[in-house]
Write an enzyme that holds these catalytic residues in place. Structure first.
Site, short mmCIF file in Angstrom:
data_model
loop_
_atom_site.label_atom_id
_atom_site.label_comp_id
_atom_site.label_asym_id
_atom_site.label_seq_id
_atom_site.Cartn_x
_atom_site.Cartn_y
_atom_site.Cartn_z
NE ARG A 36 -4.23 -0.67 2.47
CZ ARG A 36 -4.51 -1.82 3.08
NH1 ARG A 36 -3.59 -2.43 3.80
NH2 ARG A 36 -5.71 -2.35 2.98
CE LYS A 52 -13.99 0.13 15.86
NZ LYS A 52 -13.60 -1.16 15.27
N GLY A 187 -20.14 -7.04 11.16
CA GLY A 187 -21.55 -6.83 10.87
C GLY A 187 -22.20 -5.93 11.91
CD GLU A 189 -16.65 -2.87 15.75
OE1 GLU A 189 -16.15 -3.16 16.83
OE2 GLU A 189 -15.97 -2.46 14.77
CB VAL A 239 -26.77 -14.91 1.95
CG1 VAL A 239 -26.79 -14.35 0.54
CG2 VAL A 239 -27.49 -13.96 2.93
CB ALA A 322 -5.20 -3.98 15.79
CG HIS A 446 -18.71 7.88 44.35
ND1 HIS A 446 -19.59 6.92 43.91
CD2 HIS A 446 -19.47 8.93 44.77
CE1 HIS A 446 -20.83 7.35 44.08
NE2 HIS A 446 -20.79 8.58 44.59
#
Ligand code: FAD
Ligand code: NAI
Length: 467
Positions: A36, A52, A187, A189, A239, A322, A446
């Site tokens: 890449r 994300k 799926g 996410e 499917v 990852a 707290h």
């Protein structure tokens, strides 16, 4: 030909780039080959990071649409600007991939832009985009070539209407109806992203439950919550074909065991039935390295069957995550440098970044039962946690599993707000072989969501202070 390298790494994903940077830090003469144009692999370019970015943005949109008025925040008009949402995602990706390039420079890693092929045990050939080749000589080779989408027979991905996760991250408009093939992590996410932005989402899943591998109690709760959000599941179905009509896709499904054919219409179909190791054209045959039935290269402390050739990340056995690839990359570089690199596979967390988040580390309850282990359970609902109540985020619970005799934490599972952050404390507890009582006796601020973790640990000891 360049001078001989100590290590040549093929692939610059989380496994490869962390391996390269650590090798550079340890003073090894290091090269990393990536085909890449940008570094970071699947994770930074088309995986963890862009997904994300879309999950975060779409969650903000849904919160604004559905919940703001409850908090006393009213506004006149809310409008989705999908182009800008994609732009902010691209900015996150660009910043992080450039960051890796900076780290390569800082740690003296030589970067080669091209496709790597193992020619012999000590030679890797690099072919660039123009077809020009050069050969790198090296003492060690690390295979970090990652994974690719598992294809669904008879369904051809065009990345426009029939998409993999890569196409699903780039849709130019919100589909009216989206069908997911597979109720796994991708799926749920990416299905969540497009549902929040307005799509009607249906899921066809082979098994009778979603998110296989997760503690079953979480998987059941997740299903209930996703259904409440509007996702429609078709369990125990598969499917068998997708026909491309002019304006619609016609999706054919059958029962998992065959029969009962039905059809559904969709605008977009996302194929997400898993990923498989990517070793195409890598030249494994030149050095006699074999792959297993699932295409994985076996390893013994990251060493393949050839002593100076190593393998890490999605290309080898274990979870396709990852942070697992990263840890293997670092440990592998340390072993190559003669140090004692190690990965503790019992302490690798898994997180599903839906709302609410779902996270786990260590053994599931089903695994402990299968092993016939005596264990104690502590559970605490966010409904009884003060911060959860204050923020109106009360769905889900924390569950801790500890050895009945020693109290050592064996597994921890959270479904609820910020579960992905909360699980880190329990991964650390497992790494340190902490007892549940250690967590129960640790002071937690707290009001925080982390008090639910402490309360679950107190539950194991039998002294939860439930509301
Ligand atoms: P990869 O990241 O796949 O990198 C391998 C690299 O090698 C690629 O860049 C490839 O171009 C290059 N390459 C391959 N062959 C050659 C060759 N012959 N020569 C040169 N270069 C080559 N995991 C998480 O932990 N958290 C998440 O939130 C998460 N979200 C994800 C979301 C999506 C949509 C997807 C698809 C995956 C997600 N994952 C997530 C999984 C994660 O991306 C992978 O586990 C991780 O990227 C594996 O790292 P790796 O280094 O083994 O391989
Ligand atoms: P997955 O393995 O999580 O889920 C695939 C699902 O498809 C399973 O439920 C399986 O039963 C189902 N399935 C398989 N064949 C089918 C068929 N023919 N018809 C219907 N259902 C079928 O794989 P997914 O979601 O594609 O993700 C791939 C990998 O990427 C994961 O294993 C995960 O490691 C990684 N990932 C991690 C993320 C994270 O950590 N948050 C996010 C996204 C991906």
């Amino acid at each position: 030909m360049a001078d001989e390298y100590d290590v040549v790494i093929i692939g610059a994903g989380p496994g490869g780039y962390n391996c390269a940077i650590r090798a550079g830090q340890l003073g090894l003469k290091t090269a990393c080959i990536e085909k890449r144009d940008t570094l970071g692999g699947t994770c930074l370019n088309v995986g963890c990071i862009p997904s994300k970015a879309m999950l975060h943005a779409s969650e903000l949109y849904e919160t604004a649409r559905k919940d703001f008025s409850h908090y006393g925040i009213d506004f006149d008009q809310l409008k989705l600007n999908l182009e800008q949402m994609h732009k902010q995602k691209a900015e996150a990706v660009e910043g992080l991939t450039k960051g890796v390039a900076g780290l390569f420079k800082k740690n003296k890693v030589d970067r080669y832009n091209g496709t790597g092929r193992i020619k012999s045990k000590t030679e890797v050939e690099v072919t660039d985009a123009d077809g020009k080749t050069q050969t790198l000589k090296t003492k060690n080779i690390v295979i970090a070539t990652g994974s690719e989408v598992t294809p669904l027979p008879g369904v051809e991905i065009d990345e426009e209407r029939i998409v993999s996760s890569t196409g699903a991250l780039e849709l130019k408009q919100v589909p009216k109806k989206m069908i997911l093939v597979g109720a796994g992590v991708i799926g749920l996410e990416l299905g969540s992203v497009w549902r929040r932005l307005g799509a009607e989402v249906e899921v066809v899943e082979f098994l009778d439950h979603c998110l296989p591998g997760l503690d079953k109690e979480l998987s059941r709760q997740a299903r209930r919550l996703f259904e409440k959000q509007g996702l429609k599941f078709h369990f125990e179905r598969k499917v068998t074909g997708v026909e491309k009509l002019k304006t619609k896709l016609k999706v054919t499904t059958e029962k998992a065991e065959g029969g009962d054919e039905q059809t559904m219409d969709a605008d977009v179909v996302l194929v997400c039935i898993g990923r498989r190791p990517y070793t195409e054209g890598l030249g494994l045959e030149n050095v006699g390295i074999e792959t297993d039935r699932r295409g994985r290269i076996a390893n013994d402390h990251f060493r393949t069957s050839v002593e100076n050739i190593w393998v890490i990340g999605d290309t080898t056995t274990g979870a396709m995550l990852a942070h697992k690839a990263e840890d293997e990359g670092v440990a592998c570089a340390e072993l190559i440098a003669g140090k004692s690199g190690h990965v503790n596979y019992d302490a690798i967390p898994t997180v599903v970044y839906t709302y609410p988040e779902i996270a786990g580390v260590g053994a599931t309850e089903e695994q402990l039962k299968d092993e016939g282990r005596d264990y104690k359970t502590g559970k605490f609902p966010f409904q009884a946690n003060s911060r959860g109540r204050t923020n109106h985020q009360t769905e889900g619970f924390v569950k801790i599993l500890a050895d009945a005799r020693t109290d050592e934490i064996l597994g921890a599972h959270i479904i609820g707000p910020h579960a992905g952050e909360l699980i880190a404390e329990l991964a650390l507890a497992i790494e340190f072989r902490a007892a549940s009582e250690d967590v129960a006796r640790t002071c937690h601020a707290h009001p925080t969501l982390s008090e639910a973790v402490r309360q679950a640990a107190m539950g194991v000891e039998g002294w939860t202070m439930q509301m």
